[in-house]
Structures are given as C-alpha cells and as structure tokens.
Design an enzyme around this catalytic site. Structure first.
Site, mmCIF file in Angstrom:
data_model
loop_
_atom_site.group_PDB
_atom_site.id
_atom_site.type_symbol
_atom_site.label_atom_id
_atom_site.label_comp_id
_atom_site.label_asym_id
_atom_site.label_seq_id
_atom_site.Cartn_x
_atom_site.Cartn_y
_atom_site.Cartn_z
ATOM 1 N N ILE A 76 76.025 16.901 2.280
ATOM 2 C CA ILE A 76 77.421 16.593 2.164
ATOM 3 C C ILE A 76 78.917 17.328 3.787
ATOM 4 C CG2 ILE A 76 77.863 18.828 0.680
ATOM 5 C CD1 ILE A 76 78.863 17.619 -1.515
ATOM 6 N N ASN A 130 64.393 25.137 7.210
ATOM 7 C CA ASN A 130 64.862 26.636 7.186
ATOM 8 C C ASN A 130 64.207 27.605 5.957
ATOM 9 O OD1 ASN A 130 66.778 25.979 9.079
ATOM 10 N ND2 ASN A 130 68.569 25.575 7.759
ATOM 11 N N GLU A 148 70.395 28.047 2.842
ATOM 12 C CA GLU A 148 71.166 28.151 1.785
ATOM 13 C C GLU A 148 71.478 27.645 0.324
ATOM 14 O OE1 GLU A 148 74.855 26.387 3.372
ATOM 15 O OE2 GLU A 148 74.715 28.785 5.577
ATOM 16 N N HIS A 169 63.497 21.876 1.467
ATOM 17 C CA HIS A 169 64.098 20.272 1.624
ATOM 18 C C HIS A 169 64.127 20.229 3.870
ATOM 19 C CE1 HIS A 169 67.062 23.686 2.138
ATOM 20 N NE2 HIS A 169 67.441 22.949 2.493
ATOM 21 N N MET A 170 63.986 19.316 3.467
ATOM 22 C CA MET A 170 63.828 18.677 5.605
ATOM 23 C C MET A 170 65.019 18.264 5.769
ATOM 24 S SD MET A 170 60.332 16.945 6.052
ATOM 25 C CE MET A 170 58.758 17.443 5.922
ATOM 26 N N HIS A 171 65.971 18.893 6.468
ATOM 27 C CA HIS A 171 66.696 17.882 6.941
ATOM 28 C C HIS A 171 66.336 17.214 7.999
ATOM 29 C CE1 HIS A 171 70.099 21.140 6.205
ATOM 30 N NE2 HIS A 171 68.893 22.134 6.178
HETATM 31 P P1 AMP Z 1 69.357 24.753 4.023
HETATM 32 O O1 AMP Z 1 70.767 26.057 4.855
HETATM 33 O O2 AMP Z 1 68.805 24.448 4.952
HETATM 34 O O3 AMP Z 1 69.494 25.603 2.364
HETATM 35 O O4 AMP Z 1 71.160 23.809 3.626
HETATM 36 C C1 AMP Z 1 71.780 23.608 2.725
HETATM 37 C C2 AMP Z 1 72.102 22.317 2.988
HETATM 38 O O5 AMP Z 1 72.216 20.958 1.574
HETATM 39 C C3 AMP Z 1 73.309 22.070 4.091
HETATM 40 O O6 AMP Z 1 73.607 21.952 4.532
HETATM 41 C C4 AMP Z 1 74.814 21.649 2.962
HETATM 42 O O7 AMP Z 1 75.283 21.255 3.525
HETATM 43 C C5 AMP Z 1 73.721 20.806 1.769
HETATM 44 N N1 AMP Z 1 74.511 20.981 0.604
HETATM 45 C C6 AMP Z 1 74.886 21.230 -0.232
HETATM 46 N N2 AMP Z 1 75.689 20.914 -1.221
HETATM 47 C C7 AMP Z 1 75.512 19.739 -1.097
HETATM 48 C C8 AMP Z 1 75.536 18.742 -2.141
HETATM 49 N N3 AMP Z 1 75.749 18.730 -3.555
HETATM 50 N N4 AMP Z 1 75.414 17.235 -1.511
HETATM 51 C C9 AMP Z 1 74.581 17.054 -0.877
HETATM 52 N N5 AMP Z 1 74.210 18.369 0.204
HETATM 53 C C10 AMP Z 1 74.351 19.532 -0.039
#
Ligand code: AMP
Length: 114
Positions: free
Chosen positions: A32, A88, A96, A101-103
């Site tokens: 997002i 992360n 967060e 999850h994988m980016h």
């Molecule tokens: P992390 O910091 O590795 O936990 O990444 C969490 C990711 O989730 C961040 O890049 C956010 O932008 C993404 N994120 C949070 N809420 C949503 C959502 N509703 N849809 C898609 N991505 C999200």
C-alpha cells in the site's frame, strides 16, 4: 485491530487490495505504501508471525514464497535488471506487521544496506 489481521483479511478478500497472485499456499499483493516502482508483498495463507517461526513443518512454504516471488519478478519484467527480496524480522529488523512476509522490490536501482 491486531496488525497481523490486516494480511489475514487481505488473503480472505475481506479488505481491498490489489492481489496479483493467489494459490492454496501463498498470496501476493501490492504494498500500500510502495518504496519502489514495483513493491509486492508475498505472504503465506496461514499465520506465521516472524522468520523465527519457520520450522521443520512449514519450511516448504518459504521455498514456495521464493518461487512465486521470482515468478512475479519475471512477469513484471524486472528479473533481468534485478530486484531485492527483503524479509524484516522483529523490532531491530524493522518488521511492522507481525505476519511473516517477503517484500519484492524492483523497477529502479535500489539502495543497499552494506
Ligand atoms: P514490514 O515493515 O516488513 O512489516 O512491512 C509491512 C509492509 O506492509 C509495509 O511496507 C506496509 O506499507 C505494508 N502494508 C501495511 N498495510 C497494508 C495494506 N493494507 N495493504 C498492503 N500493504 C500494506
């Protein structure tokens, strides 16, 4: 709302997101708040909270997540120029959302941490 629930709701299509791929093991959708022209998250379909929760039973899911990430990178035409796959873990790793999850990041020259 527990923040791991966000991804659970995306997987179940209870909240809107741009799902790019889904099978019975993983779901991939656009981040997002993209940090690159291509920024896709790949998640397992059932809750694994952090990388610390990878174990003998679920480790095949992680291989499948990598396989799908690479497949999407090829579909998005970023595989030749290159990309990053980032995971992360917990506070110091910058996690967060408490749902493993994988980016998949690409489409531009990305900064490196080291
Ligand atoms: P992390 O910091 O590795 O936990 O990444 C969490 C990711 O989730 C961040 O890049 C956010 O932008 C993404 N994120 C949070 N809420 C949503 C959502 N509703 N849809 C898609 N991505 C999200």
């Amino acid at each position: 709302m527990n923040n791991d629930l966000i991804f659970q709701k995306i997987i179940k299509k209870e909240i809107a997101s741009n799902i790019l791929y889904q099978d019975n093991i993983v779901t991939a959708f656009d981040d997002i708040h993209p940090k690159a022209p291509i920024h896709i998250l790949i998640v397992p379909n059932y809750l694994i909270k952090t990388a610390n929760d990878i174990n003998k039973k679920n480790k095949n899911i992680i291989a499948h997540m990598f396989y799908i990430a690479v497949k999407i990178a090829k579909q998005k035409n970023i595989s030749e120029d290159g990309y990053k796959i980032v995971i992360n873990c917990n506070k110091n790793g910058g996690q967060e959302i408490n749902y493993f999850h994988m980016h998949l990041l690409g489409g531009t020259k990305l900064k490196t941490l080291y």
